[in-house]
Design a protein around this motif. Structure first.
Motif, PDB file in Angstrom:
ATOM      1  N   SER A   1       0.833  -1.207   0.000  1.00 38.39           N
ATOM      2  CA  SER A   1       0.000   0.000   0.000  1.00 38.39           C
ATOM      3  C   SER A   1       0.861   1.247   0.000  1.00 38.39           C
ATOM      4  CB  SER A   1      -0.918   0.022   1.225  1.00 38.39           C
ATOM      5  OG  SER A   1      -1.901  -0.960   1.094  1.00 38.39           O
TER       6      SER A   1
ATOM      7  N   VAL B   1     -16.723  -2.105   0.459  1.00 41.15           N
ATOM      8  CA  VAL B   1     -15.286  -2.057   0.744  1.00 41.15           C
ATOM      9  C   VAL B   1     -14.812  -3.446   1.139  1.00 41.15           C
ATOM     10  CG1 VAL B   1     -13.521  -1.128   2.281  1.00 41.15           C
ATOM     11  CG2 VAL B   1     -15.308   0.367   1.391  1.00 41.15           C
ATOM     12  N   GLU B   2     -15.637  -4.142   1.924  1.00 43.25           N
ATOM     13  CA  GLU B   2     -15.279  -5.490   2.361  1.00 43.25           C
ATOM     14  C   GLU B   2     -15.198  -6.440   1.172  1.00 43.25           C
ATOM     15  OE1 GLU B   2     -17.353  -8.542   5.414  1.00 43.25           O
ATOM     16  OE2 GLU B   2     -17.300  -6.404   5.955  1.00 43.25           O
TER      17      GLU B   2
ATOM     18  N   LYS C   1      -5.389  -4.156   6.758  1.00 37.20           N
ATOM     19  CA  LYS C   1      -5.968  -5.492   6.764  1.00 37.20           C
ATOM     20  C   LYS C   1      -5.332  -6.401   5.709  1.00 37.20           C
ATOM     21  CE  LYS C   1     -10.427  -7.540   5.938  1.00 37.20           C
ATOM     22  NZ  LYS C   1     -11.690  -7.162   5.339  1.00 37.20           N
ATOM     23  N   ILE C   2      -5.065  -5.883   4.513  1.00 32.40           N
ATOM     24  CA  ILE C   2      -4.643  -6.796   3.447  1.00 32.40           C
ATOM     25  C   ILE C   2      -3.187  -6.652   3.009  1.00 32.40           C
ATOM     26  CG2 ILE C   2      -6.998  -6.970   2.533  1.00 32.40           C
ATOM     27  CD1 ILE C   2      -6.073  -5.174   0.215  1.00 32.40           C
TER      28      ILE C   2
ATOM     29  N   GLU D   1      -3.993   4.343  -1.137  1.00 35.75           N
ATOM     30  CA  GLU D   1      -5.127   4.528  -0.225  1.00 35.75           C
ATOM     31  C   GLU D   1      -4.925   5.719   0.685  1.00 35.75           C
ATOM     32  OE1 GLU D   1      -8.031   4.062   0.753  1.00 35.75           O
ATOM     33  OE2 GLU D   1      -8.638   2.647  -0.804  1.00 35.75           O
TER      34      GLU D   1
ATOM     35  N   THR E   1     -11.551   2.650  -2.651  1.00 43.28           N
ATOM     36  CA  THR E   1     -12.628   2.631  -1.648  1.00 43.28           C
ATOM     37  C   THR E   1     -13.322   3.975  -1.514  1.00 43.28           C
ATOM     38  OG1 THR E   1     -11.116   3.259   0.108  1.00 43.28           O
ATOM     39  CG2 THR E   1     -11.400   0.903  -0.308  1.00 43.28           C
TER      40      THR E   1
ATOM     41  N   SER F   1      -7.707   1.493   7.335  1.00 38.29           N
ATOM     42  CA  SER F   1      -8.284   0.202   7.720  1.00 38.29           C
ATOM     43  C   SER F   1      -8.049  -0.892   6.678  1.00 38.29           C
ATOM     44  CB  SER F   1      -9.778   0.370   7.994  1.00 38.29           C
ATOM     45  OG  SER F   1     -10.387   1.026   6.901  1.00 38.29           O
ATOM     46  N   ILE F   2      -8.434  -0.649   5.397  1.00 42.07           N
ATOM     47  CA  ILE F   2      -8.293  -1.706   4.388  1.00 42.07           C
ATOM     48  C   ILE F   2      -6.818  -2.002   4.133  1.00 42.07           C
ATOM     49  CG2 ILE F   2      -8.520  -0.074   2.476  1.00 42.07           C
ATOM     50  CD1 ILE F   2      -9.727  -2.349   0.831  1.00 42.07           C
TER      51      ILE F   2
ATOM     52  N   ALA G   1     -12.036  -5.781  -0.614  1.00 45.43           N
ATOM     53  CA  ALA G   1     -10.872  -6.341   0.072  1.00 45.43           C
ATOM     54  C   ALA G   1     -10.729  -7.824  -0.275  1.00 45.43           C
ATOM     55  CB  ALA G   1     -11.007  -6.148   1.575  1.00 45.43           C
TER      56      ALA G   1
ATOM     57  N   LYS H   1      -7.466   5.615   3.409  1.00 44.38           N
ATOM     58  CA  LYS H   1      -8.011   4.948   4.596  1.00 44.38           C
ATOM     59  C   LYS H   1      -7.011   3.897   5.080  1.00 44.38           C
ATOM     60  CE  LYS H   1     -12.892   5.266   3.338  1.00 44.38           C
ATOM     61  NZ  LYS H   1     -12.982   5.083   1.882  1.00 44.38           N
TER      62      LYS H   1
END
Ligand SMILES: Nc1ncnc2c1ncn2[C@@H]1O[C@H](COP(=O)(O)OP(=O)(O)OP(=O)(O)O)[C@@H](O)[C@H]1O
Ligand SMILES: [Mg+2]
Lengths: 231, 316
Positions: A31, A167-168, A196-197, A188, A159, A192-193, A171, A190
């Motif tokens: 990211s 969004v989920e 997470k990945i 990105e 997103t 959060s995503i 992902a 954000k």
């Protein structure tokens, strides 16, 4: 897979990228984070040949700085722009067809599979792209790029403006793409995503990379988050 | 009366479809470049002259096939080594370039072929009446012109809307960078469209040459009407160009066929003037005399009531 070294770019006289260095390995999800206007979109546009590059960009061992966008795409680099540039007057199916580089689909993806992953798109296969919702357009844009069977894709703020449920879904798709051996550079805002990945993360500030780490290390780095990201 | 109407309609359609062969290429090229190609009708004229010369040695049919190919190749070269270079300098430079090219082609034609009208003839094979209606003949050659141009129209429609290449062209016109990012060579696509567009103009010249006469002014005569058509239809709209082509073709044909003149209309209203009146020429004008200016009249009307053309989109 991708190695960017000392990359500079300009819009007119303004010096936007001021020596960007980063790399993405095979099968990795990386990211690129940062605040508005720090140059993340400019970075991917420059890699894609939309903005003139100064510096070195190596993709699968080829120097691609200075090559034309369509040549870079042919080498296997896919790009999903932030403005969801679907073709509004063409149908969903035609949009997908345009992603293919040859007349017959080949490689990892085909249209039927896209449709089974995204029943929304399947239902609206013959509807004009412009009539889709923002989330559907985002999915279409992503699927269209995948139809060209890239070995790596760069996705700019997918997103933005999407509902949490979508969004989920997104992902999960990104995870599936990586499972098939496609590297991902995810731009990105954000956290959060991305947390997470991603396998690794870079944070950008004012035209330079200011932090490199893993999701775990970034979570600990409160100073980086405070200075370079909005939390 | 009925036979006049039927023949006027047929002739109007022949002209209309022929005009569309030029208007379609001009429209596509306009959509790509953003400027009108003033040399477009010059490629039409080149088609007629090449076909004429080829027909002298190898017959009409060889000319029919090879003249458009030569013209299309020339067109593609002009795009690749001319327009693409000039493009970087902006729209004005492109316009000036196409203007210059039109002059260059006209001068070259006068240089190589001379100023006189060429005796470019319809082939013997088509020198018979296709059918006779109410004692009037419709020549096989006109039928042939209609068949070719309708065939081209269908092929163009099919390729542009149904084939993958057509879809890529449509997308490349509006979103060139995105199409390039997906791995398509946009400059090559544009060169191809330019080549096909000019080849169609050339083909129109090949089949129109024997009927509308082959002379150095033929580009100017038809060119201005084709510009009127693409503006009436709405710049950049293929459907608009199609409607406007048929409209102008039919309108002119009806006007020429009709015998109606001002005196008839005026006497209907119960007005009459004596022959000595100073404006006698105006009062005695008839429709066939006005036919050549009808397209421009229509243009003015469209520009007043619908400045974007029939199917044109508003400038953003
Ligand atoms: N076409 C352009 N012409 C001139 N300046 C531009 C252009 N596009 C972007 N910029 C400027 O370049 C800088 C970096 O823009 P960029 O789009 O790369 O930012 P970003 O990090 O993607 O942020 P965001 O997408 O949130 O706006 C910004 O200051 C922006 O104003
Ligand atoms: Mg951006």
């Amino acid at each position: 897979m991708l190695k960017v070294s000392d990359l500079h770019a300009f819009y007119g006289k303004s010096h936007i990228l001021q020596g960007v260095n980063f790399n993405v390995a095979e099968g990795e999800i990386v990211s690129l984070l940062g605040r508005n206007g720090v140059g993340r979109s400019t970075t991917v546009k420059t890699i894609m040949g939309e903005v003139e590059p100064h510096g070195s960009i190596q993709f699968k061992g080829n120097e691609i700085a200075g090559k034309k966008s369509f040549e870079i795409a042919h080498l296997g680099l896919g790009y999903v722009p932030e403005n969801r540039d679907i073709f509004p007057t063409l149908t969903v199916r035609q949009n997908l067809t345009l992603g293919m580089k040859t007349n017959t689909p080949q490689g990892r993806w085909n249209i039927d599979e896209m449709f089974s992953m995204f029943p929304n798109l399947a239902e609206r296969a013959d509807v004009q792209g412009g009539a889709l919702s923002g989330g559907e357009q985002q999915m279409l844009c992503m699927c269209r790029t995948l139809m060209g069977d890239p070995d790596m894709i760069m996705i700019d703020e997918p997103t933005e403006g999407l509902a949490p449920k979508i969004v989920e879904q997104l992902a999960n798709l990104l995870q599936e793409i990586a499972n098939r051996g496609v590297s991902i550079l995810l731009v990105e805002q954000k956290l959060s995503i991305a947390l997470k990945i991603s396998n690794r993360l870079y944070v950008m500030g004012h035209g330079k990379i200011v932090y490199e780490g893993t999701p775990e290390s970034l979570l600990q780095a409160d100073d980086v988050k405070a200075e370079w990201l909005e939390v | 009366m009925l036979e006049v109407f039927i023949f006027a309609t047929l002739n109007g359609l022949v002209t209309g479809f022929l005009l569309f062969m030029l208007a379609s290429g001009l429209t596509l090229i306009f959509s790509m470049m953003g400027v009108l190609n003033f040399a477009h009708a010059s490629f039409y004229m080149l088609g007629a002259y090449f076909a004429y010369s080829l027909s002298l040695y190898f017959g009409f049919w060889t000319g029919l096939i090879f003249a458009p190919l030569i013209v299309g190749t020339l067109g593609a070269l002009v795009e690749r080594y001319g327009l693409r270079k000039v493009h970087a300098s902006g729209h004005v430079a492109e316009l000036v370039f196409t203007f210059g090219l039109a002059f260059l082609i006209e001068e070259s034609i006068q240089f190589f072929w001379g100023r006189d009208t060429k005796n470019y003839q319809t082939p013997d094979l088509l020198d018979f009446p296709l059918f006779t209606l109410f004692g009037q003949e419709f020549s096989a050659y006109r039928g042939f012109m209609m068949a070719i141009s309708i065939g081209i129209f269908i092929a163009l429609y099919y390729v542009l809307t149904k084939s993958r290449v057509g879809i890529i062209i449509q997308a490349a016109i509006t979103h060139p960078q995105t199409v390039s990012n997906l791995g398509h060579n946009v400059p090559l696509i544009f060169m191809g469209v330019f080549g096909v567009g000019t080849a169609l103009a050339g083909l129109a010249g090949v089949i129109a040459g024997p009927v509308l006469t082959t002379f150095p002014g033929m580009a100017t005569v038809l060119g201005s009407i084709v510009f009127v058509i693409v503006i009436i239809g709405g710049l950049g709209s293929l459907a608009g160009a199609f409607i406007a082509s048929l409209l102008i073709g039919l309108l002119q044909s009806y006007a020429i066929a009709s015998d109606v003149g001002m005196p008839d209309l005026l006497s209907l209203l119960g007005i009459s003037f004596d022959r000595g009146h100073p404006l006698n020429d105006l009062w005695t004008m008839n429709l066939p005399q006005i036919a050549p200016v009808l397209p421009y009249l229509l243009l003015v009307l469209v520009l007043i009531f619908r400045p974007t053309g029939l199917l044109g989109k508003r400038e953003e």
